[in-house]
Design a protein around this motif. Sequence first.
Motif: not given
Length: 221
Positions: A97-100, A107-110, A124-125, A134-138
């Motif tokens: 699987w992939d996480v991007v 908007r200054k959001v990730y 999430g943003e 932290q969300a990407a490493e969940r």
Amino acid sequence: MRVARLRRPLARLAVGAVLASAPLALRAQDNRPGIEIHLPEQAALTVEGPLVRMSSVLAERELRELLEHAFPLRVHYRVELWTAGGWFDDVRGTSEWDVVLRYDPLRKVYGVARLVGAQVTPLGEFGAYDDAAQAAERPYRVPLTAPRGKKSYYSAVVDVETLSLNDLDEVERWLRGELRPAVRGRRNPGTALGRGLRTLAVRLLGSESRHYEARTGTFRP
């Protein structure tokens, strides 16, 4: 079709197992980037796969700076389940699987999303990079369960790559689902999507690619 792996010398295997199964508290203390593989409880080994996550991989300043300069990050996971016995080990299953991660400077959001087969799951943003990392490493529950009575182990590989600026539009379209019809048809959708992501990643900033490996010790369900 099974793939066989010639067993390495026992001493070398033992060292690899010890490093991969080192206590998670120790890995968190030294703050070194890597992969964590959490096995389920003994009674659940045949019905649940492991939890796999990155640890401190996205904390590097260089990756954050590239992301904020409109270079999306792609994290590719590959986990294999192996059974051990005799001279050869056999691979019993593979999950990828992939996480991007991408940054919107207006908007200054990730934004963070997980891609499993043909399914895109927004994670999430976030207004802060640390929250996005932290969300990407969940942790993710890998759908690979060990066979009862067989000596088994899991191996995991993670590649963190920086996609080129020219690929940003393709990533955005993917995350919006506009390219999803491309994976509909007779071909396996996960394979088609994986090929597409790998095609996008051909033009990498080689100095900013990262590769990590880990494996569990051998266990018997």
